[in-house]
Write an enzyme that holds these catalytic residues in place. Structure first.
Site, short mmCIF file in Angstrom:
data_model
loop_
_atom_site.label_atom_id
_atom_site.label_comp_id
_atom_site.label_asym_id
_atom_site.label_seq_id
_atom_site.Cartn_x
_atom_site.Cartn_y
_atom_site.Cartn_z
CG ASP A 180 57.63 54.75 70.30
OD1 ASP A 180 56.87 53.61 70.64
OD2 ASP A 180 58.57 54.78 69.84
CG HIS A 504 50.76 58.15 74.08
ND1 HIS A 504 50.86 59.62 74.07
CD2 HIS A 504 52.05 57.63 73.81
CE1 HIS A 504 51.93 59.95 73.79
NE2 HIS A 504 52.49 58.96 73.14
CG ASP A 540 40.53 56.10 78.49
OD1 ASP A 540 41.40 56.38 77.64
OD2 ASP A 540 39.45 55.80 78.30
CD GLU A 549 53.68 54.40 74.15
OE1 GLU A 549 54.13 55.28 75.06
OE2 GLU A 549 54.20 54.25 72.84
O1 9MR Z 1 57.90 49.98 78.96
C1 9MR Z 1 58.98 51.10 79.31
C2 9MR Z 1 58.86 51.17 80.65
O2 9MR Z 1 59.43 49.98 81.45
C3 9MR Z 1 59.93 52.56 80.98
O3 9MR Z 1 59.75 52.81 82.16
C4 9MR Z 1 59.47 53.73 79.87
C5 9MR Z 1 60.57 54.81 80.21
O4 9MR Z 1 61.76 54.60 79.61
O5 9MR Z 1 59.75 53.33 78.81
C6 9MR Z 1 58.76 52.28 78.18
O6 9MR Z 1 58.86 51.76 76.89
C7 9MR Z 1 58.61 52.59 76.02
C8 9MR Z 1 59.78 52.79 75.08
O7 9MR Z 1 60.50 53.53 75.66
C9 9MR Z 1 59.30 53.59 73.96
N1 9MR Z 1 58.12 53.07 73.14
C10 9MR Z 1 56.96 53.13 74.03
C11 9MR Z 1 57.32 52.30 75.27
C12 9MR Z 1 55.88 52.09 76.11
O8 9MR Z 1 55.64 53.14 76.68
#
Ligand code: 9MR
Length: 570
Positions: A180, A504, A540, A549
């Site tokens: 994102d 992602h 995947d 992601e």
């Molecule tokens: O890495 C983060 C993970 O530990 C959390 O469980 C998750 C849900 O809150 O979010 C992950 O971080 C994401 C972030 O919130 C937004 N950008 C993408 C990150 C990786 O998925």
């Protein structure tokens, strides 16, 4: 509920629960690291057939057999559900290209034995940060010239009502967090800190590396540090005059799968919604990172180093005044990543140790020694940092202090605890069917990042308590990420032969190119929904943001771990 929120929920429901059909193709029975092995390390291929096998190592391109090896007795690996046997070909040390062939079963992907095998993956992993740059035209030329996009987020950001201010602020620059386009202080903290610590450890090797980034040839800084400065400057911009840092700069909701410049929603400075609006985890992260930066940049740019140190000190003081300002609830209408953390003391501990290492001032040392008593244990079974737990980095920092006053008893205890902990990790890796460090409960969101962090911690441990087993275990973690896993797939895009195809990652999804952007470590198996076996919970698929992601905090320990072997001689 906005359309964007519906989109996110929709994606979650699309998460497959039946066995996956990996975009990366059928699962092979002969799996090994697709990059290869250093000449003098242990070399093992994992075979999944359930039978006793004998394999051959064939040299490429002539396919001459150079070694024949018998696989170990098959055994069940509970986390993957695979019946695995190990084919050990450590005797083979001759640099070259090879495959492992098991007659009747199949062949591994080709791999190399050689001293510099990690140089190219390192370059791809660090340049993936260039590909995450906000506020500047991006291009991965000359290596990947077709991977490029025009600058995103070129406007000033607006203060969101949760920030306590009105009007606009310049928070251009920085790295997008992940797939994102948000920029989050907490996650920037561990990421930038990890990359700076990698430089501090490997300065001699990294300082001269040409990375072909926009600053190459135009800056007095090593390219590696120019890349880091791109994000560090952004972190400094997120600090308010009172020393505190806001939580994040994101749009209100995640964008769809568009290129950065097409994400036209307002970029917002988001805070906690109540005075003092900034929070302790974001601010302590800034204090720690800017303190490390003040050490690392001093030799190249003393003025910038001073500026970082001032920022670190004022951030630290802010946290003394506001020790427990938390960002735990998103302001209304905000649906981007939370990075909420209910415990800011580990961040403060990290800030204290890094400021002590930067200044030698007793007050940071005293604060560290006092705060560290809060936890009865030091290094436990899983001595790895994560965005919500910086304590392992703080403790490793203290354990590694040399030439500065320390509490000798406490440092000795730390080193003993580290040895016990790292020895246990080594044993876990040796018992694991895929020679990797995770416990069944460690298959969380970003578990591949956890594996990369294990590699980093084992390398750090190896400097404090030198042991060949730590060096090997760190390499085993990398081999796992680079293909010696149940999928026989490299979790780093475009590294190896067969890699994660559908991260992602918005640019990968939105551009017209067949292959994903290179050098990205995808999150990996995520069993936080209780699905079993845990190692199989990887999909995947572009929509699987829970498992596929990319994120800067996972790529950073990958860069750290790979940097260790640059310029290695046989
Ligand atoms: O890495 C983060 C993970 O530990 C959390 O469980 C998750 C849900 O809150 O979010 C992950 O971080 C994401 C972030 O919130 C937004 N950008 C993408 C990150 C990786 O998925």
């Amino acid at each position: 509920m906005s359309f964007a929120a519906l989109f996110v929920i929709g994606m979650d429901m699309m998460q497959p629960t039946t066995p996956p059909k990996p975009g990366s193709g059928p699962i092979p029975a002969v799996k090994t690291c697709q990059v290869g092995f250093l000449p003098n390390e242990r070399k093992i291929a994992v075979i999944t057939t359930g039978k006793e096998v004998t394999g051959e190592i064939l040299r490429l391109p002539d396919r001459k057999q150079v070694l024949s090896a018998k696989g170990s007795a098959p055994r069940m690996d509970p986390d993957s559900g695979d019946n695995v046997s190990h084919l050990d070909f450590s005797h083979l040390q001759e640099p070259g290209q090879y495959v492992v062939s098991v007659p009747g079963l199949g062949e591994s992907t080709p791999f190399e034995i050689g001293p510099n095998i990690f140089a190219k993956p390192f370059r791809m992993a660090i340049r993936s940060f260039t590909g995450q740059r906000s506020g500047i035209d991006v291009s991965l030329a000359p290596d990947f010239p077709e991977y490029r996009f025009p600058a995103g987020q070129t406007e000033l950001a607006k203060y969101h009502s949760s920030s306590g201010k009105t009007g606009t602020r310049d928070v251009r620059g920085g790295w997008y967090d992940a797939g994102d386009y948000g920029k989050y202080m907490v996650n920037s903290g561990i990421t930038t800190g990890t990359l700076l610590l990698a430089f501090e450890r490997n300065a001699a090797k990294l300082a001269g590396l040409k990375l072909d980034i926009p600053e190459t040839g135009k800056s007095k800084l090593p390219d590696y540090l120019s890349e880091i400065k791109w994000n560090l400057d952004w972190m400094l911009k997120m600090q308010d005059e009172d020393g505190g840092a806001w939580h994040k700069a994101t749009t209100a909701q995640f964008s769809g799968f568009v290129m950065p410049a097409e994400d036209r929603a307002d970029l917002l400075i988001i805070g906690t919604g109540k005075a003092p609006y900034k929070n302790t985890t974001a601010t302590a992260n800034l204090a720690a990172v800017a303190a490390i930066a003040s050490r690392v940049f001093r030799k190249y740019d003393p003025e910038y180093a001073d500026r970082c140190l001032r920022a670190a000190k004022s951030a630290f003081e802010w946290c003394q005044k506001f020790p427990r300002e938390l960002y735990q609830q998103q302001p209304e209408g905000i649906g981007t990543g939370g990075y909420g953390d209910g415990e800011p003391d580990d961040e403060r501990l990290w800030a204290a140790v890094e400021l002590y290492r930067a200044t030698g001032e007793a007050r940071y040392h005293d604060f560290f020694l006092e705060l560290v008593k809060k936890w009865p244990e030091t290094f436990g079974e899983a001595p790895v940092p994560g965005w919500q737990d910086l304590r392992p980095l703080a403790l490793l920092g203290y354990a590694s202090i040399q030439g500065q006053l320390v509490d000798p008893e406490f440092q000795k205890r730390l080193r003993q605890d580290l040895e016990k902990s790292a020895d246990a990790v080594v044993q876990r890796i040796q018992r694991n069917g895929y020679l990797m460090p995770l416990r069944s409960s460690d298959y969380i969101w970003g578990s591949n990042g956890v594996v990369a962090n294990y590699a980093m911690v084992l390398q750090m441990a190896n400097s404090i308590i030198p042991k060949e087993s730590y060096r090997q275990a760190a390499l085993d973690c990398l081999h796992h990420l680079l293909g010696r896993n149940l999928w026989g797939t490299s979790y780093v895009t475009q590294v190896g032969t067969k890699w994660a195809k559908n991260p992602h990652h918005r640019p990968s999804g939105a551009d017209k190119l067949e292959e994903p952007w290179p050098g990205l470590l995808v999150g990996g198996p995520n069993a936080d929904n209780g699905q079993k076996p845990p190692a199989r919970q990887w999909f995947d698929l572009t929509e699987s943001y829970r498992t596929n992601e990319n994120a800067i905090n996972w790529n950073a320990p990958l860069v750290f771990a790979l940097a260790e072997y640059l310029g290695t001689t046989p």
